[in-house]
Design a protein around this motif. Structure first.
Motif, PDB file in Angstrom:
ATOM      1  N   LEU A   1       0.797  -1.322  -0.027  1.00 59.18           N
ATOM      2  CA  LEU A   1      -0.056   0.041  -0.094  1.00 59.18           C
ATOM      3  C   LEU A   1       0.985   1.268  -0.015  1.00 59.18           C
ATOM      4  N   LYS A   2       1.917   1.339   0.640  1.00 60.38           N
ATOM      5  CA  LYS A   2       2.948   2.410   0.750  1.00 60.38           C
ATOM      6  C   LYS A   2       3.227   2.806  -0.503  1.00 60.38           C
ATOM      7  N   ALA A   3       3.668   1.722  -1.514  1.00 61.26           N
ATOM      8  CA  ALA A   3       4.107   1.838  -2.779  1.00 61.26           C
ATOM      9  C   ALA A   3       3.301   2.635  -3.723  1.00 61.26           C
ATOM     10  N   ILE A   4       1.985   2.825  -3.247  1.00 56.94           N
ATOM     11  CA  ILE A   4       0.912   3.269  -4.424  1.00 56.94           C
ATOM     12  C   ILE A   4       0.571   4.749  -4.073  1.00 56.94           C
ATOM     13  N   ASP A   5       0.325   5.516  -4.892  1.00 54.80           N
ATOM     14  CA  ASP A   5      -0.145   6.947  -4.636  1.00 54.80           C
ATOM     15  C   ASP A   5      -1.473   6.723  -3.985  1.00 54.80           C
ATOM     16  N   SER A   6      -2.025   7.908  -3.420  1.00 57.79           N
ATOM     17  CA  SER A   6      -3.239   7.999  -2.883  1.00 57.79           C
ATOM     18  C   SER A   6      -4.465   7.975  -3.737  1.00 57.79           C
TER      19      SER A   6
ATOM     20  N   GLY B   1      -8.244   4.377  15.066  1.00 54.08           N
ATOM     21  CA  GLY B   1      -7.530   3.215  14.515  1.00 54.08           C
ATOM     22  C   GLY B   1      -7.768   3.096  12.951  1.00 54.08           C
ATOM     23  N   ASP B   2      -8.402   3.932  12.427  1.00 54.05           N
ATOM     24  CA  ASP B   2      -8.648   3.911  10.852  1.00 54.05           C
ATOM     25  C   ASP B   2      -7.383   4.042  10.115  1.00 54.05           C
ATOM     26  N   LEU B   3      -7.292   3.194   8.894  1.00 55.10           N
ATOM     27  CA  LEU B   3      -6.141   3.292   8.118  1.00 55.10           C
ATOM     28  C   LEU B   3      -6.057   4.373   7.026  1.00 55.10           C
ATOM     29  N   ILE B   4      -5.083   5.372   7.337  1.00 59.07           N
ATOM     30  CA  ILE B   4      -5.055   6.561   6.720  1.00 59.07           C
ATOM     31  C   ILE B   4      -3.827   6.229   5.779  1.00 59.07           C
ATOM     32  N   HIS B   5      -4.152   6.694   4.243  1.00 58.43           N
ATOM     33  CA  HIS B   5      -3.169   6.822   3.225  1.00 58.43           C
ATOM     34  C   HIS B   5      -3.346   8.292   2.828  1.00 58.43           C
ATOM     35  N   ALA B   6      -2.042   8.785   2.691  1.00 63.06           N
ATOM     36  CA  ALA B   6      -1.929  10.288   2.476  1.00 63.06           C
ATOM     37  C   ALA B   6      -0.836  10.629   1.482  1.00 63.06           C
ATOM     38  N   ASP B   7      -0.791  11.555   0.607  1.00 60.69           N
ATOM     39  CA  ASP B   7       0.417  11.915  -0.098  1.00 60.69           C
ATOM     40  C   ASP B   7       0.190  13.285  -0.461  1.00 60.69           C
ATOM     41  N   LEU B   8       0.608  13.793  -1.495  1.00 61.10           N
ATOM     42  CA  LEU B   8       0.395  15.040  -1.698  1.00 61.10           C
ATOM     43  C   LEU B   8      -0.812  15.563  -2.416  1.00 61.10           C
ATOM     44  N   HIS B   9      -1.703  14.642  -2.824  1.00 58.95           N
ATOM     45  CA  HIS B   9      -3.043  14.883  -3.195  1.00 58.95           C
ATOM     46  C   HIS B   9      -4.155  14.985  -2.184  1.00 58.95           C
ATOM     47  N   GLY B  10      -3.707  14.576  -1.024  1.00 59.05           N
ATOM     48  CA  GLY B  10      -4.604  14.635   0.281  1.00 59.05           C
ATOM     49  C   GLY B  10      -4.579  13.156   0.989  1.00 59.05           C
ATOM     50  N   ALA B  11      -5.726  12.831   1.602  1.00 57.57           N
ATOM     51  CA  ALA B  11      -5.818  11.648   2.337  1.00 57.57           C
ATOM     52  C   ALA B  11      -7.120  11.126   2.218  1.00 57.57           C
ATOM     53  N   VAL B  12      -6.832   9.597   2.320  1.00 58.09           N
ATOM     54  CA  VAL B  12      -8.026   8.554   2.116  1.00 58.09           C
ATOM     55  C   VAL B  12      -8.069   7.556   3.149  1.00 58.09           C
ATOM     56  N   VAL B  13      -9.165   7.381   3.639  1.00 57.10           N
ATOM     57  CA  VAL B  13      -9.253   6.303   4.772  1.00 57.10           C
ATOM     58  C   VAL B  13      -9.571   4.943   3.908  1.00 57.10           C
ATOM     59  N   ILE B  14      -8.592   4.125   4.204  1.00 60.33           N
ATOM     60  CA  ILE B  14      -8.956   2.498   3.489  1.00 60.33           C
ATOM     61  C   ILE B  14      -9.792   1.693   4.317  1.00 60.33           C
TER      62      ILE B  14
END
Length: 224
Positions: free
Chosen positions: A12-17, A171-184
């Motif tokens: 997951l860390k290798a993918i953009d948000s 406890g939600d899993l947060i994925h974020a980068d320069l585009h913003g954040a998304v809850v998985i």
């Protein structure tokens, strides 16, 4: 949510948000307009890449002049970070009682948060000490920057929060980068990486066709 495996985490860390958001749609677990930040929250350090971690939630807002004991909320929050699955993401709602009164996080708080296992802070409020916080490698996704901390305190710790259009639970899993954040969503967390890879492969094929000499609109029909 239950922490994901180390293997899934690295995938997951290798993918953009953006691709993560696209992949989530494939599972139909929530409306396509839910689960991500809007343009009012942006990455202040986009060069840091992907931030992936478990939400530690709180609400911050104004305190009364001369109020006693208000620092207890900060102690409660640091304990929550320590107790959280790692890595953690500090998710702080700026109370609507007086939004943007002052910076919710600065160098000292960021230093403590990082030392306790947090990667960064996601907030609909403001932050400060950008140079120092960037230097320590602590990510900021925020709605703004303010020079003073104002007169704020923690109003709650460990409850669901709302950052504009995005609701986050502890406890939600947060994925974020320069585009913003998304809850998985936990229902499909283990399958997101594979779905994302299929999306990337399909997109690559479409773009290859589009870049070929003599490309016509009709060439897209086989993809749709």
């Amino acid at each position: 949510m239950k922490p994901i495996s180390a293997e899934t985490f690295e995938k997951l860390k290798a993918i953009d948000s953006c691709t993560v958001a696209n992949a989530i749609e494939k599972f139909g677990v929530r409306p396509d307009t839910w689960g991500y930040t809007g343009p009012e929250i942006r990455s202040l350090f986009p060069e840091m890449g992907v931030m992936l971690g478990y939400a530690v939630t709180s609400v911050m807002g104004p305190r009364e002049v001369g109020e006693q004991g208000w620092r207890q909320g900060w102690l409660d929050y640091t304990q929550a970070i320590e107790d959280s699955p790692k890595p953690a993401v500090c998710v702080i709602e700026d109370s609507p009682l007086w939004p943007m009164q002052g910076a919710l996080v600065g160098e000292v708080m960021a230093t403590c948060m990082k030392a306790l296992g947090a990667l960064g802070c996601l907030t609909n409020g403001a932050v400060r000490d950008l140079e120092q916080v960037r230097e320590m490698g602590f990510q900021y996704l925020a709605s703004g920057v303010i020079v003073s901390h104002g007169q704020v305190k923690f109003h709650s710790v460990g409850r669901p929060v709302r950052l504009g259009r995005l609701e986050v639970r502890p406890g939600d899993l947060i994925h974020a980068d320069l585009h913003g954040a998304v809850v998985i969503p936990p229902e499909c967390a283990d399958e997101i990486a594979d779905a994302a890879q299929k999306i990337l492969e399909r997109e690559a094929e479409i773009m290859e066709v589009a870049k070929a000499p003599g490309f016509k609109a009709a060439d897209l029909r086989r993809f749709y």
